[in-house]
Design a protein around this motif. Structure first.
Motif, mmCIF file in Angstrom:
data_model
loop_
_atom_site.group_PDB
_atom_site.id
_atom_site.type_symbol
_atom_site.label_atom_id
_atom_site.label_comp_id
_atom_site.label_asym_id
_atom_site.label_seq_id
_atom_site.Cartn_x
_atom_site.Cartn_y
_atom_site.Cartn_z
ATOM 1 N N TRP A 1 2.617 38.846 -53.904
ATOM 2 C CA TRP A 1 4.013 39.604 -54.546
ATOM 3 C C TRP A 1 3.801 39.657 -56.034
ATOM 4 C CZ3 TRP A 1 7.635 41.924 -51.345
ATOM 5 C CH2 TRP A 1 7.697 41.490 -50.055
ATOM 6 N N LEU A 2 4.072 41.097 -56.342
ATOM 7 C CA LEU A 2 4.263 41.383 -57.671
ATOM 8 C C LEU A 2 5.683 41.327 -58.214
ATOM 9 C CD1 LEU A 2 1.392 43.759 -58.613
ATOM 10 C CD2 LEU A 2 1.425 41.462 -58.788
ATOM 11 N N TYR A 3 5.778 41.031 -59.357
ATOM 12 C CA TYR A 3 7.343 41.175 -59.771
ATOM 13 C C TYR A 3 7.408 42.105 -60.945
ATOM 14 C CZ TYR A 3 11.204 40.252 -63.414
ATOM 15 O OH TYR A 3 12.021 40.118 -64.186
ATOM 16 N N ASN A 4 8.086 43.138 -60.719
ATOM 17 C CA ASN A 4 8.407 44.328 -61.401
ATOM 18 C C ASN A 4 6.896 45.191 -61.816
ATOM 19 O OD1 ASN A 4 11.203 44.070 -61.525
ATOM 20 N ND2 ASN A 4 11.341 43.482 -63.663
ATOM 21 N N GLY A 5 6.116 45.165 -60.915
ATOM 22 C CA GLY A 5 4.953 45.955 -61.118
ATOM 23 C C GLY A 5 3.862 45.698 -61.976
ATOM 24 N N LYS A 6 4.020 44.294 -62.521
ATOM 25 C CA LYS A 6 3.203 43.654 -63.822
ATOM 26 C C LYS A 6 2.826 42.387 -63.421
ATOM 27 C CE LYS A 6 2.990 43.330 -68.811
ATOM 28 N NZ LYS A 6 3.671 43.705 -69.866
ATOM 29 N N TYR A 7 3.723 41.468 -63.049
ATOM 30 C CA TYR A 7 3.372 39.970 -63.004
ATOM 31 C C TYR A 7 3.371 39.485 -61.621
ATOM 32 C CZ TYR A 7 5.189 40.414 -67.842
ATOM 33 O OH TYR A 7 5.429 41.071 -68.961
ATOM 34 N N ASP B 1 11.828 35.919 -66.194
ATOM 35 C CA ASP B 1 10.844 34.736 -65.863
ATOM 36 C C ASP B 1 10.857 33.989 -64.841
ATOM 37 O OD1 ASP B 1 9.513 36.091 -67.840
ATOM 38 O OD2 ASP B 1 9.888 34.589 -69.544
ATOM 39 N N ASP B 2 12.081 33.613 -64.290
ATOM 40 C CA ASP B 2 12.333 32.717 -63.288
ATOM 41 C C ASP B 2 11.589 33.398 -61.888
ATOM 42 O OD1 ASP B 2 13.796 30.971 -64.771
ATOM 43 O OD2 ASP B 2 15.770 31.745 -64.216
ATOM 44 N N TRP B 3 11.143 34.602 -62.065
ATOM 45 C CA TRP B 3 10.469 35.080 -60.574
ATOM 46 C C TRP B 3 9.071 34.835 -61.055
ATOM 47 C CZ3 TRP B 3 12.581 35.844 -56.270
ATOM 48 C CH2 TRP B 3 13.960 36.564 -56.081
ATOM 49 N N ARG B 4 8.447 34.787 -62.090
ATOM 50 C CA ARG B 4 7.053 34.836 -62.354
ATOM 51 C C ARG B 4 6.552 33.611 -62.087
ATOM 52 N NH1 ARG B 4 6.111 36.588 -68.380
ATOM 53 N NH2 ARG B 4 3.772 36.451 -67.534
ATOM 54 N N ASP B 5 5.090 33.685 -61.806
ATOM 55 C CA ASP B 5 4.342 32.668 -61.438
ATOM 56 C C ASP B 5 3.825 31.880 -62.677
ATOM 57 O OD1 ASP B 5 2.434 30.921 -60.300
ATOM 58 O OD2 ASP B 5 0.672 32.438 -60.354
ATOM 59 N N LYS B 6 4.069 30.472 -62.686
ATOM 60 C CA LYS B 6 3.919 29.713 -63.881
ATOM 61 C C LYS B 6 2.600 29.358 -63.983
ATOM 62 C CE LYS B 6 8.683 28.821 -64.496
ATOM 63 N NZ LYS B 6 9.481 29.568 -63.373
ATOM 64 N N THR B 7 1.586 29.793 -63.450
ATOM 65 C CA THR B 7 0.222 29.292 -63.440
ATOM 66 C C THR B 7 -0.497 29.232 -64.795
ATOM 67 O OG1 THR B 7 -0.184 29.368 -60.839
ATOM 68 C CG2 THR B 7 -2.141 29.192 -62.515
ATOM 69 N N VAL B 8 -0.910 28.133 -65.242
ATOM 70 C CA VAL B 8 -1.703 28.188 -66.519
ATOM 71 C C VAL B 8 -3.437 28.454 -66.166
ATOM 72 C CG1 VAL B 8 -2.340 26.835 -68.560
ATOM 73 C CG2 VAL B 8 -0.133 26.822 -67.734
#
Length: 342
Positions: free
Chosen positions: A70-76, A174-181
């Motif tokens: 799943w993508l958040y706001n078409g970018k992340y 950013d709470d929706w975004r994947d936090k993978t490093v």
């Protein structure tokens, strides 16, 4: 029976049929409407392709399915845990009870003022469901919801789960975004380098030569090679650590970001996979001016005054500024000597 009687009887029968048709179709329509206003759940969430969430303050969230992700706001890339929680709510939400008539006016006002609009799409341009989520009940075990186009609000919940399901929809930014490093299959890693600018003798480069064969050498040419045998399995054990390394939070808005980026990092980790994609993370201890050293008893990096490092700022190659925990990343913060010895 004469002709007139037959005609009257025929008209009467036709009238009964017509009234019955209208009545039963009306009842059927009412039942369909009743079912629609109560049917919040989407039982097969695998069919969903897009989820649109709008807050009353104008902030919007667009979640779109692209292949398995799943993508958040078409970018992340969206955070998997956040999506799992959201999809679980979409699939299992049920009506708990109908609120008392005396409370309906206030509930509707609440939905109008604080309601989160949710649109759920499958393959078409029109949503398959649209509903609004208001505040929670006083005991926080339910939440007020109303289906778009209907007047009756309900108290809804997730059976067997204690909590306010509004929180699953109410993430922001950013709470929706994947936090993978770092997230790389160990077998797909071609090379890793870790540079410790203030501890050059601990810096190294690891490169896969084929299969289980690796070349591990000092990062700096001035650092002599260790006159010790390679420790079997150490490279594989080290690479496993990069399967899933996740940040605690994004810190893109922190005022300290620009000044921290000007400091010499404690460590620079660079991972390149077999397809040539390179990911880099520069680590800055929360007290960046301290001189770092490895405590041989605990395996933790500590400052010159003996304080244990618990967190680092990370300047990621994606452009994000993040916060990570030492306890999560400690397994890859190895030195050159980790790979040698008996």
């Amino acid at each position: 029976m004469n002709r007139t009687t037959w005609l009257l009887l025929s008209f009467f029968i036709l009238g009964v049929i017509a009234v019955g048709y209208v009545y039963f179709n009306r009842e059927d329509a009412l039942m369909r409407g009743l079912k629609a206003e109560r049917n919040f759940a989407v039982k097969d969430v695998s069919r969903l392709q897009k989820i649109f969430i709008a807050q009353r303050d104008g902030e919007t969230t667009l979640l779109e399915k692209k292949g398995p992700e799943w993508l958040y706001n078409g970018k992340y890339k969206a955070r998997p845990n956040a999506m799992d929680n959201l999809l679980d709510a979409i699939q299992r939400v049920e009506i708990d009870h109908i609120p008392a008539k005396a409370a309906i006016k206030n509930i509707v006002n609440n939905l109008a003022g604080e309601g989160i609009k949710v649109e759920l799409y499958e393959s078409g341009e029109q949503p398959v469901k649209t509903y609004y989520i208001g505040s929670g009940t006083q005991d926080e075990r339910g939440v007020y919801m109303i289906m778009d186009g209907f007047d009756q609000p309900f108290v809804c919940h997730i059976p067997g789960w204690e909590g306010n399901l509004r929180y699953r929809y109410n993430l922001r930014g950013d709470d929706w975004r994947d936090k993978t490093v770092f997230a790389e299959d160990p077998d797909n890693i071609q090379s890793v380098s870790i540079e410790y600018p203030k501890q050059k003798n601990r810096s190294f480069k690891l490169e896969r030569k084929g299969g289980s064969s690796f070349d591990i050498r000092p990062f700096y040419k001035i650092t002599p090679k260790l006159p010790l045998p390679y420790r079997e399995g150490s490279a594989e054990a080290f690479l496993i650590g990069f399967e899933s390394l996740v940040a605690e939070a994004f810190e893109n808005e922190t005022p300290a970001k620009d000044s921290v980026r000007q400091i010499v990092p404690f460590s620079v980790i660079t991972v390149t996979n077999k397809q040539g994609k390179t990911t880099q993370a520069k680590l800055f201890p929360i007290f960046p001016e301290s001189v770092m050293s490895l405590d041989p008893k605990t395996g933790q990096w500590v400052s010159s005054d003996g304080a244990t490092v618990e967190r680092y700022f990370v300047d990621h190659s994606s452009g994000d500024f993040m916060l990570i925990q030492d306890r999560v990343f400690r397994k890859v913060l190895r030195g050159y000597d980790f790979f040698y010895g008996r």
